[in-house]
Design an enzyme around this catalytic site. Structure first.
Site, PDB file in Angstrom:
ATOM      1  N   LEU A 138      -1.903 -12.788  -5.726  1.00 25.47           N
ATOM      2  CA  LEU A 138      -0.625 -12.863  -6.440  1.00 25.47           C
ATOM      3  C   LEU A 138      -0.639 -12.379  -7.662  1.00 25.47           C
ATOM      4  CD1 LEU A 138      -0.310 -16.839  -5.548  1.00 25.47           C
ATOM      5  CD2 LEU A 138       0.766 -14.580  -4.476  1.00 25.47           C
ATOM      6  N   SER A 139      -1.788 -11.338  -8.072  1.00 31.84           N
ATOM      7  CA  SER A 139      -1.900 -10.712  -9.329  1.00 31.84           C
ATOM      8  C   SER A 139      -1.908 -11.439 -10.539  1.00 31.84           C
ATOM      9  CB  SER A 139      -0.545  -9.319  -9.293  1.00 31.84           C
ATOM     10  OG  SER A 139      -0.914  -8.204  -9.393  1.00 31.84           O
ATOM     11  N   HIS A 157       0.711  -1.330  -0.039  1.00 35.45           N
ATOM     12  CA  HIS A 157      -0.027   0.008  -0.084  1.00 35.45           C
ATOM     13  C   HIS A 157       0.762   1.084   0.006  1.00 35.45           C
ATOM     14  CE1 HIS A 157      -4.125  -1.697   0.382  1.00 35.45           C
ATOM     15  NE2 HIS A 157      -3.303  -2.753   0.858  1.00 35.45           N
ATOM     16  N   THR A 158       2.144   1.154  -0.817  1.00 35.90           N
ATOM     17  CA  THR A 158       2.855   2.301  -0.621  1.00 35.90           C
ATOM     18  C   THR A 158       2.994   2.947  -1.985  1.00 35.90           C
ATOM     19  OG1 THR A 158       4.515   0.795  -1.068  1.00 35.90           O
ATOM     20  CG2 THR A 158       4.453   1.570   1.093  1.00 35.90           C
ATOM     21  N   TYR A 214     -10.233  -0.884  -0.274  1.00 35.84           N
ATOM     22  CA  TYR A 214      -9.241  -0.477  -0.816  1.00 35.84           C
ATOM     23  C   TYR A 214      -9.257   0.857  -1.182  1.00 35.84           C
ATOM     24  CZ  TYR A 214      -5.001  -0.394  -4.025  1.00 35.84           C
ATOM     25  OH  TYR A 214      -4.172  -0.464  -4.565  1.00 35.84           O
ATOM     26  N   ASP A 226       2.123  -3.858  -9.148  1.00 35.37           N
ATOM     27  CA  ASP A 226       1.767  -5.189  -9.644  1.00 35.37           C
ATOM     28  C   ASP A 226       2.285  -5.277 -11.121  1.00 35.37           C
ATOM     29  OD1 ASP A 226       0.566  -5.602  -7.358  1.00 35.37           O
ATOM     30  OD2 ASP A 226      -1.522  -5.777  -8.169  1.00 35.37           O
ATOM     31  N   GLU A 232      -6.333  -1.674 -15.858  1.00 31.62           N
ATOM     32  CA  GLU A 232      -6.902  -2.056 -14.479  1.00 31.62           C
ATOM     33  C   GLU A 232      -7.764  -0.823 -13.888  1.00 31.62           C
ATOM     34  OE1 GLU A 232      -5.054  -5.156 -12.639  1.00 31.62           O
ATOM     35  OE2 GLU A 232      -6.385  -5.170 -10.983  1.00 31.62           O
TER      36      GLU A 232
HETATM   37  P1  ADP Z   1      -5.490 -11.319  -8.113  1.00 36.77           P
HETATM   38  O1  ADP Z   1      -5.191 -10.269  -9.407  1.00 36.77           O
HETATM   39  O2  ADP Z   1      -4.925 -11.131  -7.054  1.00 36.77           O
HETATM   40  O3  ADP Z   1      -5.541 -12.605  -8.771  1.00 36.77           O
HETATM   41  P2  ADP Z   1      -8.035  -9.798  -8.910  1.00 36.77           P
HETATM   42  O4  ADP Z   1      -9.412 -10.016  -8.577  1.00 36.77           O
HETATM   43  O5  ADP Z   1      -7.257  -8.575  -9.044  1.00 36.77           O
HETATM   44  O6  ADP Z   1      -7.122 -11.051  -8.092  1.00 36.77           O
HETATM   45  O7  ADP Z   1      -7.905 -10.496 -10.483  1.00 36.77           O
HETATM   46  C1  ADP Z   1      -8.684 -11.865 -10.648  1.00 36.77           C
HETATM   47  C2  ADP Z   1      -9.701 -11.685 -11.905  1.00 36.77           C
HETATM   48  O8  ADP Z   1      -8.568 -11.557 -13.026  1.00 36.77           O
HETATM   49  C3  ADP Z   1     -10.444 -13.037 -12.165  1.00 36.77           C
HETATM   50  O9  ADP Z   1     -11.596 -13.071 -11.275  1.00 36.77           O
HETATM   51  C4  ADP Z   1     -10.421 -13.010 -13.660  1.00 36.77           C
HETATM   52  O10 ADP Z   1     -11.654 -12.159 -13.980  1.00 36.77           O
HETATM   53  C5  ADP Z   1      -9.206 -12.208 -14.118  1.00 36.77           C
HETATM   54  N1  ADP Z   1      -8.113 -13.270 -14.462  1.00 36.77           N
HETATM   55  C6  ADP Z   1      -7.104 -13.559 -14.170  1.00 36.77           C
HETATM   56  N2  ADP Z   1      -6.482 -14.429 -14.827  1.00 36.77           N
HETATM   57  C7  ADP Z   1      -7.319 -15.045 -15.834  1.00 36.77           C
HETATM   58  C8  ADP Z   1      -7.268 -15.871 -16.935  1.00 36.77           C
HETATM   59  N3  ADP Z   1      -6.098 -16.677 -17.100  1.00 36.77           N
HETATM   60  N4  ADP Z   1      -8.273 -16.244 -17.469  1.00 36.77           N
HETATM   61  C9  ADP Z   1      -9.478 -15.256 -17.335  1.00 36.77           C
HETATM   62  N5  ADP Z   1      -9.447 -14.363 -16.409  1.00 36.77           N
HETATM   63  C10 ADP Z   1      -8.550 -14.355 -15.622  1.00 36.77           C
HETATM   64 MG    MG Z   2      -5.343  -8.018  -9.238  1.00 34.98          MG
END
Ligand code: ADP
Ligand code: MG
Length: 415
Positions: free
Chosen positions: A135-136, A44-45, A235, A182, A170
């Site tokens: 884990l992004s 959060h920086t 957030y 990220d 994003e």
């Molecule tokens: P994080 O980035 O921590 O994994 P987020 O909520 O920011 O969590 O992002 C997750 C979302 O990104 C999923 O719900 C989906 O909509 C999308 N996503 C990520 N990777 C894929 C993938 N390989 N195929 C389809 N959607 C994906």
């Molecule tokens: Mg994310």
């Protein structure tokens, strides 16, 4: 990378190219990869113009991609809903699509918005980055598109510019007000190094050698498999609180508050904002301390820095939850050198730094503690600092042709 890991990567890229063939017909122009990340310290920086120290994960999102001359964008993911989403690039705008497709579509929109000459493409994704685990996976998805488009359309943008495009996607297209960390990690990290990021000047990032294995250490990611619903709105509220505190202090961003002036600032600020400021200022100092320990070759010294970072997120930023707190305390109880939650908060993953070879023992202790508390078993991954976004196949890039012409086709397997 070891020859066997290289072979695994090659086979995976070939599989994704074969899947592309089944989905769209024909061959992709190439296959690109972008990794997920864990942030060692500096949480959060980034949206406070501060510092962070992420590493890229071995887990990646692959995209098999082929440029199209008709301005249409087609999207399919092995982790999606099984359908192909089709959109005209010229009609892309925030709100034009929903669901997972907004992340990749957002990148194409952000490139066009920035004036880059991009057209359509067929894209097929396949990822080993767990989604929603902190884990992004979202940044991996975006950055895979950014690097693929960079080559497909001969843009030759520097890594931080691609990360900025992915962040814009994003923020504006997926509606998540994240900072740049990220995407910078996914694009700019290198193997066996952590990325020392100054979010005010991402173009000046530095690689800090982080030879985990050489120093007899391991890094365990503990995915708690919880994502508390209050996450998204909270957030934005935290970010707004930091911006308000900076404005009250007459600063461009909280990064500009020197540690020596923190006590006075804490006295001056409203009670609700003071702990946020204390977290950001002390967290920036922890990043700098971690970098100097790594540069001195003492990666084990990161342990107490991680644990102090967790206490700050739990007590000042208040974004931990029972599961992340339990994962940290159980890992420390089992002998980890340090542990903290990583990512946005309210669930997600914890990282634990430990002596190499103790991953199984520490993971088993955390799993037992989760069981005793009635939580679902966590997912465990041993990770090491891996490379950032890159082309996987063909390994030697063809000379990019002017858009929207196509580069050399991907050589398909014959058997
Ligand atoms: P994080 O980035 O921590 O994994 P987020 O909520 O920011 O969590 O992002 C997750 C979302 O990104 C999923 O719900 C989906 O909509 C999308 N996503 C990520 N990777 C894929 C993938 N390989 N195929 C389809 N959607 C994906
Ligand atoms: Mg994310």
């Amino acid at each position: 990378m070891s020859p066997s890991a290289q072979g695994d990567d090659d086979r995976r890229a070939e599989r994704v190219a074969d899947d592309f063939h089944r989905i769209y017909g024909g061959s992709p122009d190439g296959v690109w990869a972008a990794p997920g990340r864990v942030n060692l310290i500096g949480e959060h920086t980034d949206y406070n113009d501060g510092f962070a120290l992420p590493i890229a994960l071995p887990q990646t999102t692959l995209v098999a991609a082929r440029a199209r001359v008709d301005g249409r964008l087609r999207l399919h993911s092995a982790q999606g809903d099984g359908r192909i989403t089709e959109l005209p690039v010229a009609a892309l705008a925030p709100g034009a699509t929903t669901g997972w497709a907004r992340y990749p579509a957002g990148v194409v929109w952000a490139l066009a918005e920035a004036g880059h000459p991009v057209g359509g493409a067929d894209l097929h994704f396949d990822s080993t980055v767990p989604t929603g685990a902190g884990l992004s996976s979202s940044a991996a998805l975006e950055c895979a598109v950014a690097v693929a488009y960079d080559e497909l359309y001969g843009l030759r943008l520097p890594g931080p510019a691609l990360a900025r495009i992915a962040q814009r996607a994003e923020n504006a297209f997926a509606g998540v007000p994240c900072g740049i960390m990220d995407q910078m990690a996914s694009v700019c990290c290198t193997a066996e190094a952590a990325l020392h990021l100054d979010a005010r000047t991402p173009q000046h990032h530095r690689q800090v050698p982080f030879d985990l294995r050489g120093q007899g250490l391991g890094l365990l990611v503990i995915d708690t498999r919880v994502a508390h619903d209050l996450g998204d709105g909270a957030y934005a509220a935290l970010r707004a609180g930091c911006e308000r505190a900076a404005a009250l202090l007459g600063l461009p961003a909280l990064r500009d508050l020197p540690a020596g002036e923190l006590p006075q600032a804490l006295r001056d600020l409203p009670e609700a904002l003071a702990p946020l400021v204390r977290h950001v200022v002390t967290e920036n100092a922890r990043v700098e301390e971690a970098v100097s320990r790594l540069r001195a070759g003492d990666a084990a010294a990161l342990g107490p820095i991680l644990t102090a970072g967790h206490a700050s997120l739990r007590d000042d930023y208040r974004i931990s939850c029972p599961e992340t707190d339990l994962a940290v305390s159980a890992a420390l109880g089992a002998g980890a050198l340090g542990a903290r939650m990583t990512g946005g908060g309210f669930g997600g993953s914890v990282i634990a730094l430990l002596e190499a070879g103790r991953e199984g023992e520490v993971g088993a202790s955390v799993t037992a503690a989760f069981d005793a508390a009635g939580h679902r078993p966590p997912r465990l991954f041993a990770v090491a600092p891996a490379a950032g976004a890159r082309r996987m196949h063909p390994r030697t890039p063809s000379t990019p042709a002017p858009a929207p012409a196509r580069s050399a086709p991907f050589p398909r397997r014959t058997q």
